[in-house]
Design a protein around this motif. Structure first.
Motif, PDB file in Angstrom:
ATOM      1  N   GLU A  84       0.835  -1.200   0.000  1.00 37.53           N
ATOM      2  CA  GLU A  84       0.000   0.000   0.000  1.00 37.53           C
ATOM      3  C   GLU A  84       0.873   1.254   0.000  1.00 37.53           C
ATOM      4  N   LEU A  85       1.947   1.224   0.773  1.00 37.30           N
ATOM      5  CA  LEU A  85       2.847   2.373   0.846  1.00 37.30           C
ATOM      6  C   LEU A  85       3.627   2.552  -0.447  1.00 37.30           C
ATOM      7  N   ILE A  86       4.019   1.449  -1.086  1.00 42.65           N
ATOM      8  CA  ILE A  86       4.679   1.535  -2.402  1.00 42.65           C
ATOM      9  C   ILE A  86       3.720   2.176  -3.402  1.00 42.65           C
ATOM     10  N   GLY A  87       2.448   1.749  -3.381  1.00 37.78           N
ATOM     11  CA  GLY A  87       1.448   2.323  -4.285  1.00 37.78           C
ATOM     12  C   GLY A  87       1.245   3.808  -4.044  1.00 37.78           C
ATOM     13  N   ALA A  88       1.170   4.210  -2.781  1.00 35.42           N
ATOM     14  CA  ALA A  88       0.996   5.628  -2.461  1.00 35.42           C
ATOM     15  C   ALA A  88       2.193   6.444  -2.929  1.00 35.42           C
ATOM     16  N   ALA A  89       3.402   5.907  -2.719  1.00 32.67           N
ATOM     17  CA  ALA A  89       4.607   6.615  -3.159  1.00 32.67           C
ATOM     18  C   ALA A  89       4.642   6.738  -4.681  1.00 32.67           C
ATOM     19  N   HIS A  90       4.277   5.671  -5.384  1.00 36.52           N
ATOM     20  CA  HIS A  90       4.268   5.701  -6.846  1.00 36.52           C
ATOM     21  C   HIS A  90       3.244   6.712  -7.361  1.00 36.52           C
ATOM     22  N   ALA A  91       2.054   6.725  -6.760  1.00 34.31           N
ATOM     23  CA  ALA A  91       1.014   7.664  -7.178  1.00 34.31           C
ATOM     24  C   ALA A  91       1.463   9.106  -6.961  1.00 34.31           C
ATOM     25  N   GLY A  92       2.057   9.391  -5.817  1.00 32.58           N
ATOM     26  CA  GLY A  92       2.529  10.741  -5.526  1.00 32.58           C
ATOM     27  C   GLY A  92       3.626  11.182  -6.477  1.00 32.58           C
ATOM     28  N   CYS A  93       4.581  10.305  -6.731  1.00 35.45           N
ATOM     29  CA  CYS A  93       5.692  10.625  -7.629  1.00 35.45           C
ATOM     30  C   CYS A  93       5.188  10.851  -9.054  1.00 35.45           C
ATOM     31  N   PHE A  94       4.307   9.966  -9.527  1.00 37.82           N
ATOM     32  CA  PHE A  94       3.775  10.105 -10.883  1.00 37.82           C
ATOM     33  C   PHE A  94       2.987  11.403 -11.036  1.00 37.82           C
ATOM     34  N   SER A  95       2.150  11.734 -10.052  1.00 37.78           N
ATOM     35  CA  SER A  95       1.341  12.959 -10.126  1.00 37.78           C
ATOM     36  C   SER A  95       2.219  14.198 -10.237  1.00 37.78           C
ATOM     37  N   MET A  96       3.292  14.242  -9.450  1.00 38.68           N
ATOM     38  CA  MET A  96       4.195  15.394  -9.503  1.00 38.68           C
ATOM     39  C   MET A  96       4.934  15.458 -10.837  1.00 38.68           C
ATOM     40  N   ALA A  97       5.380  14.304 -11.337  1.00 33.38           N
ATOM     41  CA  ALA A  97       6.092  14.274 -12.625  1.00 33.38           C
ATOM     42  C   ALA A  97       5.165  14.687 -13.765  1.00 33.38           C
ATOM     43  N   LEU A  98       3.924  14.226 -13.733  1.00 29.80           N
ATOM     44  CA  LEU A  98       2.956  14.607 -14.770  1.00 29.80           C
ATOM     45  C   LEU A  98       2.667  16.096 -14.701  1.00 29.80           C
ATOM     46  N   SER A  99       2.541  16.650 -13.512  1.00 30.87           N
ATOM     47  CA  SER A  99       2.331  18.084 -13.356  1.00 30.87           C
ATOM     48  C   SER A  99       3.479  18.868 -13.984  1.00 30.87           C
ATOM     49  N   SER A 100       4.692  18.404 -13.773  1.00 35.48           N
ATOM     50  CA  SER A 100       5.864  19.057 -14.360  1.00 35.48           C
ATOM     51  C   SER A 100       5.804  19.024 -15.886  1.00 35.48           C
ATOM     52  N   GLN A 101       5.489  17.868 -16.447  1.00 32.51           N
ATOM     53  CA  GLN A 101       5.429  17.728 -17.901  1.00 32.51           C
ATOM     54  C   GLN A 101       4.314  18.597 -18.505  1.00 32.51           C
ATOM     55  N   LEU A 102       3.159  18.623 -17.859  1.00 31.99           N
ATOM     56  CA  LEU A 102       2.059  19.459 -18.360  1.00 31.99           C
ATOM     57  C   LEU A 102       2.427  20.935 -18.283  1.00 31.99           C
ATOM     58  N   THR A 103       3.055  21.344 -17.204  1.00 34.73           N
ATOM     59  CA  THR A 103       3.475  22.739 -17.054  1.00 34.73           C
ATOM     60  C   THR A 103       4.482  23.113 -18.129  1.00 34.73           C
ATOM     61  N   GLN A 104       5.421  22.237 -18.410  1.00 36.88           N
ATOM     62  CA  GLN A 104       6.397  22.498 -19.480  1.00 36.88           C
ATOM     63  C   GLN A 104       5.724  22.601 -20.846  1.00 36.88           C
ATOM     64  N   ALA A 105       4.578  21.925 -21.004  1.00 32.87           N
ATOM     65  CA  ALA A 105       3.829  21.984 -22.266  1.00 32.87           C
ATOM     66  C   ALA A 105       2.890  23.192 -22.303  1.00 32.87           C
ATOM     67  N   GLY A 106       2.888  24.014 -21.248  1.00 30.75           N
ATOM     68  CA  GLY A 106       2.054  25.208 -21.229  1.00 30.75           C
ATOM     69  C   GLY A 106       0.680  25.015 -20.618  1.00 30.75           C
ATOM     70  N   LEU A 107       0.454  23.890 -19.964  1.00 32.19           N
ATOM     71  CA  LEU A 107      -0.830  23.606 -19.337  1.00 32.19           C
ATOM     72  C   LEU A 107      -0.649  23.542 -17.823  1.00 32.19           C
ATOM     73  N   THR A 108      -1.599  24.131 -17.093  1.00 33.39           N
ATOM     74  CA  THR A 108      -1.534  24.091 -15.635  1.00 33.39           C
ATOM     75  C   THR A 108      -2.658  23.200 -15.122  1.00 33.39           C
ATOM     76  N   PRO A 109      -2.320  22.040 -14.596  1.00 35.88           N
ATOM     77  CA  PRO A 109      -3.388  21.164 -14.095  1.00 35.88           C
ATOM     78  C   PRO A 109      -4.019  21.736 -12.838  1.00 35.88           C
ATOM     79  N   GLU A 110      -5.354  21.696 -12.787  1.00 40.79           N
ATOM     80  CA  GLU A 110      -6.055  22.093 -11.572  1.00 40.79           C
ATOM     81  C   GLU A 110      -5.979  20.973 -10.540  1.00 40.79           C
ATOM     82  N   LYS A 111      -6.030  19.742 -11.038  1.00 40.69           N
ATOM     83  CA  LYS A 111      -6.034  18.585 -10.151  1.00 40.69           C
ATOM     84  C   LYS A 111      -5.567  17.367 -10.935  1.00 40.69           C
ATOM     85  N   ILE A 112      -4.726  16.568 -10.314  1.00 40.76           N
ATOM     86  CA  ILE A 112      -4.298  15.290 -10.880  1.00 40.76           C
ATOM     87  C   ILE A 112      -4.625  14.223  -9.844  1.00 40.76           C
ATOM     88  N   GLU A 113      -5.404  13.243 -10.252  1.00 40.84           N
ATOM     89  CA  GLU A 113      -5.725  12.103  -9.390  1.00 40.84           C
ATOM     90  C   GLU A 113      -5.064  10.873  -9.990  1.00 40.84           C
TER      91      GLU A 113
END
Length: 116
Positions: free
Chosen positions: A48-77
């Motif tokens: 469960e903790l591995i899953g939570a860590a993976h979800a948190g890391c992926f969400s932050m990385a996706l936010s970075s990629q979207l921001t670099q593409a000129g998009l600001t995510p309101e929410k990533i689940e």
């Protein structure tokens, strides 16, 4: 940068119990044991903790990629499923599935893709 966490285990595998803590205190002696890991009992478990860590890391990385593409995510689940199965004589993490949703303002998305 080093982030720290630790676990304490007392007793045998089936009858024992343990706790998991993190240096930030977000997890402080969170209980875990045989039943929480292998039988859906109360408490947390390493998978469960591995899953939570993976979800948190992926969400932050996706936010970075979207921001670099000129998009600001309101929410990533992000949702992660860790499949933990008995294979032969041992237990293994067999699959790690990832899915989720991204919310971006429609006007910002349309402008970025050239629809406005």
């Amino acid at each position: 940068m080093i982030k720290k966490a630790w676990a304490v285990w007392n007793g045998s595998l089936r009858e024992g119990s343990g706790s998991i803590s993190t240096e930030t205190g977000v997890l402080k002696e969170a209980p875990y044991g045989f039943k929480s890991r292998f039988e859906n009992g109360p408490g947390t478990n390493p998978e469960e903790l591995i899953g939570a860590a993976h979800a948190g890391c992926f969400s932050m990385a996706l936010s970075s990629q979207l921001t670099q593409a000129g998009l600001t995510p309101e929410k990533i689940e992000t949702h992660v499923g860790i499949t933990f199965e008995k294979v032969g004589d041992g237990w293994y993490v067999c699959t790690n599935s990832l899915g989720g949703h991204v919310h971006i303002k429609e006007s910002e998305f349309q402008e970025e893709v050239g629809l406005r």
